[in-house]
Design a protein around this motif. Structure first.
Motif, mmCIF file in Angstrom:
data_model
loop_
_atom_site.group_PDB
_atom_site.id
_atom_site.type_symbol
_atom_site.label_atom_id
_atom_site.label_comp_id
_atom_site.label_asym_id
_atom_site.label_seq_id
_atom_site.Cartn_x
_atom_site.Cartn_y
_atom_site.Cartn_z
ATOM 1 N N LEU A 28 0.811 -1.219 0.000
ATOM 2 C CA LEU A 28 0.000 0.000 0.000
ATOM 3 C C LEU A 28 0.844 1.269 0.000
ATOM 4 N N PRO A 29 1.834 1.433 0.879
ATOM 5 C CA PRO A 29 2.665 2.641 0.756
ATOM 6 C C PRO A 29 3.406 2.731 -0.581
ATOM 7 N N ILE A 30 3.806 1.598 -1.133
ATOM 8 C CA ILE A 30 4.458 1.630 -2.444
ATOM 9 C C ILE A 30 3.474 2.094 -3.512
ATOM 10 N N SER A 31 2.257 1.591 -3.490
ATOM 11 C CA SER A 31 1.262 1.965 -4.500
ATOM 12 C C SER A 31 0.875 3.429 -4.378
ATOM 13 N N VAL A 32 0.675 3.911 -3.156
ATOM 14 C CA VAL A 32 0.362 5.333 -2.960
ATOM 15 C C VAL A 32 1.517 6.192 -3.455
ATOM 16 N N THR A 33 2.737 5.751 -3.196
ATOM 17 C CA THR A 33 3.913 6.498 -3.650
ATOM 18 C C THR A 33 3.970 6.578 -5.172
ATOM 19 N N VAL A 34 3.726 5.466 -5.849
ATOM 20 C CA VAL A 34 3.731 5.470 -7.314
ATOM 21 C C VAL A 34 2.677 6.440 -7.849
ATOM 22 N N ALA A 70 -4.439 5.318 7.249
ATOM 23 C CA ALA A 70 -3.091 5.618 7.738
ATOM 24 C C ALA A 70 -2.246 6.266 6.652
ATOM 25 N N MET A 71 -2.373 5.783 5.426
ATOM 26 C CA MET A 71 -1.617 6.355 4.318
ATOM 27 C C MET A 71 -2.078 7.780 4.016
ATOM 28 N N ALA A 72 -3.376 8.011 4.087
ATOM 29 C CA ALA A 72 -3.897 9.354 3.820
ATOM 30 C C ALA A 72 -3.362 10.348 4.842
ATOM 31 N N ALA A 73 -3.331 9.948 6.105
ATOM 32 C CA ALA A 73 -2.811 10.844 7.145
ATOM 33 C C ALA A 73 -1.314 11.088 6.947
ATOM 34 N N ALA A 74 -0.570 10.028 6.615
ATOM 35 C CA ALA A 74 0.880 10.160 6.468
ATOM 36 C C ALA A 74 1.253 11.068 5.305
ATOM 37 N N VAL A 75 0.625 10.874 4.153
ATOM 38 C CA VAL A 75 1.014 11.655 2.972
ATOM 39 C C VAL A 75 0.483 13.076 3.060
ATOM 40 N N ILE A 112 -5.551 11.994 -0.515
ATOM 41 C CA ILE A 112 -6.086 10.758 -1.087
ATOM 42 C C ILE A 112 -7.604 10.848 -1.083
ATOM 43 N N GLU A 113 -8.205 10.600 -2.232
ATOM 44 C CA GLU A 113 -9.654 10.686 -2.394
ATOM 45 C C GLU A 113 -10.221 9.324 -2.765
ATOM 46 N N GLY A 114 -11.163 8.855 -1.981
ATOM 47 C CA GLY A 114 -11.806 7.587 -2.279
ATOM 48 C C GLY A 114 -12.757 7.695 -3.460
ATOM 49 N N ARG A 115 -12.791 6.670 -4.264
ATOM 50 C CA ARG A 115 -13.717 6.563 -5.384
ATOM 51 C C ARG A 115 -14.566 5.298 -5.212
ATOM 52 N N HIS A 201 -13.000 -9.192 -13.692
ATOM 53 C CA HIS A 201 -12.117 -9.502 -12.567
ATOM 54 C C HIS A 201 -12.210 -8.403 -11.516
ATOM 55 N N LEU A 202 -12.126 -7.147 -11.953
ATOM 56 C CA LEU A 202 -12.237 -6.036 -11.014
ATOM 57 C C LEU A 202 -13.583 -6.026 -10.312
ATOM 58 N N ALA A 203 -14.635 -6.233 -11.062
ATOM 59 C CA ALA A 203 -15.975 -6.209 -10.471
ATOM 60 C C ALA A 203 -16.117 -7.253 -9.373
ATOM 61 N N ALA A 204 -15.478 -8.393 -9.562
ATOM 62 C CA ALA A 204 -15.611 -9.488 -8.609
ATOM 63 C C ALA A 204 -14.672 -9.369 -7.416
ATOM 64 N N ARG A 205 -13.495 -8.743 -7.590
ATOM 65 C CA ARG A 205 -12.456 -8.841 -6.570
ATOM 66 C C ARG A 205 -11.949 -7.506 -6.027
ATOM 67 N N MET A 206 -12.356 -6.370 -6.605
ATOM 68 C CA MET A 206 -11.851 -5.088 -6.129
ATOM 69 C C MET A 206 -12.520 -4.693 -4.820
ATOM 70 N N CYS A 207 -11.716 -4.246 -3.859
ATOM 71 C CA CYS A 207 -12.225 -3.861 -2.544
ATOM 72 C C CYS A 207 -12.280 -2.344 -2.358
ATOM 73 N N SER A 208 -11.357 -1.609 -2.975
ATOM 74 C CA SER A 208 -11.360 -0.153 -2.855
ATOM 75 C C SER A 208 -10.609 0.451 -4.022
ATOM 76 N N ALA A 209 -10.880 1.739 -4.262
ATOM 77 C CA ALA A 209 -10.218 2.493 -5.331
ATOM 78 C C ALA A 209 -10.012 3.920 -4.839
ATOM 79 N N ASP A 210 -8.800 4.413 -4.931
ATOM 80 C CA ASP A 210 -8.472 5.752 -4.439
ATOM 81 C C ASP A 210 -7.547 6.451 -5.416
ATOM 82 N N VAL A 211 -7.711 7.769 -5.511
ATOM 83 C CA VAL A 211 -6.805 8.577 -6.330
ATOM 84 C C VAL A 211 -6.038 9.523 -5.428
#
Length: 222
Positions: A28-34, A70-75, A112-115, A201-211
């Motif tokens: 998660l921190p790696i993905s937020v960083t990217v 936690a990532m939203a607060a940190a960044v 970080i904004e949730g979608r 695949h996304l419809a069945a297995r995605m749990c969250s999406a954030d920008v």
């Protein structure tokens, strides 16, 4: 399998190659960083280690990883120096104190904004050049892509845990849409660390999406 024809260019092309998180649960921190690096469009590699250590110091990590709050607060509140100043170590133990040579904050911050956690929300963001941090419920198919594509898991496939990646491109195979995911398992997963997953695949297995959106620019090193 039918090949996927991409729409637009990959929005992570400025950051090569895909890194490897190693034995740490830091997807998660790696993905937020990217995502943060992409939306800044400044060519700087930012410190994922800093995000993880901010969350660790706040008591918001666990053996299984951390969470988006936690990532939203940190960044947002502490930000990220450059990776060259506080590099990521896939073999490190926690906590890792900041290097003695680290420049003082302020560092680069973001929001970080949730979608909605649904496939068309991800595609809409990508078509607007916004990377999306996607948390996905892993299946066996995700672990072993078929070339550059991840096969759709069967309905009811068991969960192998949650994992964060970054959606960086959309495409179409003539019958349905696909999304290209940038992983953090090194360049040998999929094709150079990326693989296509279908909207089903996304419809069945995605749990969250954030920008990630840029809040301020405060470069701390040349």
């Amino acid at each position: 399998m039918t090949a996927v024809t991409p729409h637009l260019n990959r929005i992570d092309e400025a950051f090569e190659p895909v890194g490897d998180q190693g034995r740490r649960n830091t997807c998660l921190p790696i993905s937020v960083t990217v995502a943060h690096q992409i939306v800044r469009a400044e060519g700087h590699a930012l410190s994922a280690e800093a995000l993880w250590q901010h969350a660790y110091a706040a008591g918001r990590t666990a053996p299984g990883g951390t969470n988006m709050d936690a990532m939203a607060a940190a960044v947002r509140d502490q930000g990220q120096p450059l990776d060259a100043e506080w590099p990521y170590d896939g073999e490190a133990s926690d906590p890792q104190p900041p290097p003695a040579t680290l420049s003082a904050s302020p560092w680069m911050t973001a929001e970080i904004e949730g979608r909605p956690a649904e496939q068309w929300s991800v595609i809409s963001a990508l078509l607007a050049d916004q990377p999306v941090v996607v948390v996905i419920d892993l299946s066996q198919e995700f672990l072993t892509p078929h070339g550059e594509m991840v096969l759709d898991p069967p309905k009811g496939a068991p969960s192998l845990g949650l994992h964060a990646v970054v959606a960086v491109q959309t495409g179409h195979d003539g019958s349905r849409y696909w999304v290209l995911l940038r992983n953090s398992w090194g360049p040998h997963w999929g094709q150079e660390g990326r693989a296509w997953v279908s909207v089903d695949h996304l419809a069945a297995r995605m749990c969250s999406a954030d920008v990630v959106t840029v809040a301020a620019t405060a470069p701390s090193a040349t």
